[in-house]
Design a protein around this motif. Structure first.
Motif, PDB file in Angstrom:
ATOM      1  N   SER A 128       0.807  -1.229   0.000  1.00  0.00           N
ATOM      2  CA  SER A 128       0.000   0.000   0.000  1.00  0.00           C
ATOM      3  C   SER A 128       0.839   1.278   0.000  1.00  0.00           C
ATOM      4  CB  SER A 128      -0.941   0.004   1.206  1.00  0.00           C
ATOM      5  OG  SER A 128      -0.211   0.003   2.419  1.00  0.00           O
ATOM      6  N   GLN A 129       2.101   1.169  -0.438  1.00  0.00           N
ATOM      7  CA  GLN A 129       2.937   2.363  -0.583  1.00  0.00           C
ATOM      8  C   GLN A 129       3.983   2.101  -1.660  1.00  0.00           C
ATOM      9  OE1 GLN A 129       5.894   1.559   3.217  1.00  0.00           O
ATOM     10  NE2 GLN A 129       4.718   3.396   3.201  1.00  0.00           N
ATOM     11  N   ASP A 130       4.586   3.164  -2.155  1.00  0.00           N
ATOM     12  CA  ASP A 130       5.608   3.029  -3.190  1.00  0.00           C
ATOM     13  C   ASP A 130       6.900   2.565  -2.528  1.00  0.00           C
ATOM     14  OD1 ASP A 130       7.509   3.386  -5.256  1.00  0.00           O
ATOM     15  OD2 ASP A 130       6.276   4.957  -6.148  1.00  0.00           O
ATOM     16  N   THR A 131       7.393   1.420  -2.959  1.00  0.00           N
ATOM     17  CA  THR A 131       8.645   0.901  -2.413  1.00  0.00           C
ATOM     18  C   THR A 131       9.769   0.983  -3.451  1.00  0.00           C
ATOM     19  OG1 THR A 131       8.086  -1.360  -3.068  1.00  0.00           O
ATOM     20  CG2 THR A 131       7.428  -0.666  -0.839  1.00  0.00           C
ATOM     21  N   VAL A 132       9.520   1.718  -4.536  1.00  0.00           N
ATOM     22  CA  VAL A 132      10.497   1.827  -5.614  1.00  0.00           C
ATOM     23  C   VAL A 132      11.026   3.250  -5.741  1.00  0.00           C
ATOM     24  CG1 VAL A 132      10.868   1.518  -8.101  1.00  0.00           C
ATOM     25  CG2 VAL A 132       9.387  -0.082  -6.855  1.00  0.00           C
ATOM     26  N   VAL A 133      10.137   4.242  -5.723  1.00  0.00           N
ATOM     27  CA  VAL A 133      10.507   5.638  -5.943  1.00  0.00           C
ATOM     28  C   VAL A 133      10.061   6.478  -4.749  1.00  0.00           C
ATOM     29  CG1 VAL A 133      10.112   7.637  -7.436  1.00  0.00           C
ATOM     30  CG2 VAL A 133      10.330   5.378  -8.439  1.00  0.00           C
ATOM     31  N   ASP A 134      10.847   7.461  -4.409  1.00  0.00           N
ATOM     32  CA  ASP A 134      10.542   8.372  -3.310  1.00  0.00           C
ATOM     33  C   ASP A 134       9.455   9.352  -3.757  1.00  0.00           C
ATOM     34  OD1 ASP A 134      10.497  10.203  -1.249  1.00  0.00           O
ATOM     35  OD2 ASP A 134      12.643  10.616  -1.302  1.00  0.00           O
ATOM     36  N   VAL A 135       8.265   9.246  -3.183  1.00  0.00           N
ATOM     37  CA  VAL A 135       7.159  10.111  -3.616  1.00  0.00           C
ATOM     38  C   VAL A 135       7.416  11.577  -3.278  1.00  0.00           C
ATOM     39  CG1 VAL A 135       5.470   8.235  -3.571  1.00  0.00           C
ATOM     40  CG2 VAL A 135       5.734   9.683  -1.560  1.00  0.00           C
ATOM     41  N   ALA A 136       8.232  11.852  -2.279  1.00  0.00           N
ATOM     42  CA  ALA A 136       8.584  13.248  -1.978  1.00  0.00           C
ATOM     43  C   ALA A 136       9.385  13.853  -3.129  1.00  0.00           C
ATOM     44  CB  ALA A 136       9.362  13.334  -0.668  1.00  0.00           C
ATOM     45  N   ALA A 137      10.223  13.053  -3.771  1.00  0.00           N
ATOM     46  CA  ALA A 137      10.992  13.542  -4.921  1.00  0.00           C
ATOM     47  C   ALA A 137      10.062  13.838  -6.096  1.00  0.00           C
ATOM     48  CB  ALA A 137      12.055  12.516  -5.329  1.00  0.00           C
TER      49      ALA A 137
END
Length: 158
Positions: free
Chosen positions: A101-110
């Protein structure tokens, strides 16, 4: 990609290494993300998306770094852009309780930092509970994402 401090420091030598050994695997890549997709019931050709992962080569990493730098400087895209992402980033480990249930590949803050610089007409969509490939998220976030894409496309085509 979320990087630790030592990984970020090591990445500084990647462009130089890539000039001489572009195919050298510098980051072995087991893929808990892909394994998690299969565990959650997705069926796909594992010859194309391998659970054991594909090692990141110096050339690929150098190209990724160059692209990140270019995107951070702004792109000036002249058509409407929809930038969609999960609402949080977490570790790509199967023991992560939010792995599905979250992005484990790319930093969503970026993603958030660079989205507005992509062009003059950028719409931001954050889908709570989604994963990196929003269309492979659980039912509710996937539907929320697909509905938003339909609305965006309809608006652009008006």
């Amino acid at each position: 990609m979320p990087l630790s401090a030592w990984q970020a420091a090591a990445m500084r030598i990647v462009p130089t290494l890539a000039r001489f050994q572009p195919r050298r695997v510098v980051v072995p890549a087991p893929s808990p993300y892909t394994t998690g997709l299969r565990d959650r019931g997705w069926v796909f050709d594992t010859a194309w998306k391998r659970p054991e992962g594909v090692g990141a080569t110096a050339g690929w990493l150098a190209a990724t770094l160059a692209a990140r730098t270019r995107v951070a400087g702004g792109l000036g895209i002249r058509v409407p852009v929809l930038v969609a992402s999960a609402d949080s980033t977490g570790p790509d480990r199967l023991d992560n309780p939010r792995h599905g249930s979250q992005d484990t590949v790319v930093d969503v803050a970026a993603i958030e930092r660079v989205a507005a610089g992509l062009g003059s007409d950028v719409e931001r969509l954050v889908v709570p509970g989604s994963i990196h490939d929003l269309a492979l998220s659980a039912d509710e976030p996937r539907e929320r994402y697909l509905d938003a894409v339909r609305v965006f496309v309809d608006k652009v085509l008006e």
